[in-house]
Design a protein around this motif. Sequence first.
Motif, PDB file in Angstrom:
ATOM      1  N   UNK A   9       3.151  -3.681 -12.855  1.00  0.00           N
ATOM      2  CA  UNK A   9       1.720  -3.378 -13.550  1.00  0.00           C
ATOM      3  C   UNK A   9       0.706  -2.668 -12.680  1.00  0.00           C
ATOM      4  N   UNK A  10       0.821  -2.765 -11.333  1.00  0.00           N
ATOM      5  CA  UNK A  10      -0.072  -2.300 -10.481  1.00  0.00           C
ATOM      6  C   UNK A  10       0.298  -0.821 -10.045  1.00  0.00           C
ATOM      7  N   UNK A  11      -0.756   0.162 -10.131  1.00  0.00           N
ATOM      8  CA  UNK A  11      -0.383   1.700  -9.727  1.00  0.00           C
ATOM      9  C   UNK A  11      -1.120   1.695  -8.468  1.00  0.00           C
ATOM     10  N   UNK A  12      -0.700   2.642  -7.641  1.00  0.00           N
ATOM     11  CA  UNK A  12      -1.459   3.116  -6.478  1.00  0.00           C
ATOM     12  C   UNK A  12      -1.161   4.576  -6.608  1.00  0.00           C
ATOM     13  N   UNK A  13      -2.241   5.578  -6.548  1.00  0.00           N
ATOM     14  CA  UNK A  13      -1.908   7.159  -6.496  1.00  0.00           C
ATOM     15  C   UNK A  13      -2.508   7.413  -5.148  1.00  0.00           C
TER      16      UNK A  13
ATOM     17  N   UNK B 129       2.328   8.905  -7.712  1.00  0.00           N
ATOM     18  CA  UNK B 129       1.949   7.572  -8.085  1.00  0.00           C
ATOM     19  C   UNK B 129       3.126   6.555  -7.727  1.00  0.00           C
ATOM     20  N   UNK B 130       2.737   5.445  -7.174  1.00  0.00           N
ATOM     21  CA  UNK B 130       3.617   4.232  -6.910  1.00  0.00           C
ATOM     22  C   UNK B 130       3.295   2.884  -8.056  1.00  0.00           C
ATOM     23  N   UNK B 131       4.145   2.395  -8.576  1.00  0.00           N
ATOM     24  CA  UNK B 131       4.056   1.446  -9.640  1.00  0.00           C
ATOM     25  C   UNK B 131       4.908   0.191  -9.089  1.00  0.00           C
ATOM     26  N   UNK B 132       4.294  -0.946  -9.437  1.00  0.00           N
ATOM     27  CA  UNK B 132       5.027  -2.096  -9.318  1.00  0.00           C
ATOM     28  C   UNK B 132       4.290  -3.313  -9.795  1.00  0.00           C
TER      29      UNK B 132
ATOM     30  N   UNK C 265       0.748  -1.084   0.006  1.00  0.00           N
ATOM     31  CA  UNK C 265       0.076  -0.104   0.047  1.00  0.00           C
ATOM     32  C   UNK C 265       0.660   1.137  -0.155  1.00  0.00           C
ATOM     33  N   UNK C 266       0.384   2.349  -0.310  1.00  0.00           N
ATOM     34  CA  UNK C 266       0.704   3.526  -0.516  1.00  0.00           C
ATOM     35  C   UNK C 266       0.076   4.824   0.082  1.00  0.00           C
TER      36      UNK C 266
END
Length: 337
Positions: free
Chosen positions: A156-160, A151-154, A39-40
């Motif tokens: 192919x999944x992004x959390x803004x 925005x955090x990306x890992x 999570x971010x």
Amino acid sequence: MPVLPAPGRTARLGAALLTAAALYAGSARPAAADEPGWTAEPAAGSAPRPGGARPYFYLAGAPGAVLEDRLSLTNATDRERTVTLRGADAHHTADGAFAVRPAAAPTGAGAWIGFGSGATVTIPPRTRAVVPFTVTVPPASPPGDHPAAVVATEAGREAGVRVHLRVSGPTLAALTVEDVSVRGRGAAAEVAYTLVNRGNVALAPQLAIDAEGAFGDLPGRSARPLPLELLPGQRVALSEPWPGAPALDRVRLTLTVTAPGGAEATAEASAWFVPWRAAGWTGAGLLLLGGTGAAAPALVRGRRARAEQPQGGAPGAPPEQGDPTPAPDHELTGAPR
């Protein structure tokens, strides 16, 4: 005497039960691959906030200032995660939801966000990492609100995470209401309109609807908040259900929108409400009745003329001398002899 199960049979029965229990336990838990894993969110600040954790970043400063904050990344899985961080421009979608621009190079406030050497973070299993970042406000930045996001990306999944950034200076809260109309009839009636943020700060608008018909006031809508935030320069088309729409009336609607900071706007529209199906049947009946009324005098006149016409000639003309046989009736129609 009772029959006891053989040892081999008992072992097979126990193995089957263990297998079924394992399958049940596996189906009761969600698969690890389906879990987000990390999570971010904004890191907790030094001063306690009412309600707990911060839902987004809020930063304010003058043009040319360098602002700082921290992002918290939590890895809840049993394997290492490598997350890439970036700043992004943000906006609202047509229905008012907050969204992030694609991964192309940002041109707005997203370009002001920097992570230095911490743009790529490796998080060990069951670990939380706190990553600092900066927001460098350009010297010529206009005052007001500038939407952005981290925005955090890992994999192919992004959390803004939203960044609410305000540049100090004169602020203006202003909006307009445009394109007001009424759609539908009866229980399906709704009021359509467009809101435009004409100022430089985000607005949380409230809407009230007043309705006046030819026979008096009609049910409208008391002032209440709309479920959206209107960003500077944003235009959004909305609609509101109007269950109080009349079945037959001419209505004048007045929409009043207000927002904190002194923003207020009104717009009006008129609409006719007519039960068209009933009106159509009524109109057809009136046309039929009018056509029958117009044809009746002509029919009476025709019958009277035939009754007064003498046999054997044109109306009012005596028969020709020396022709004892009257002309046939078909000559009255102009048919050839």
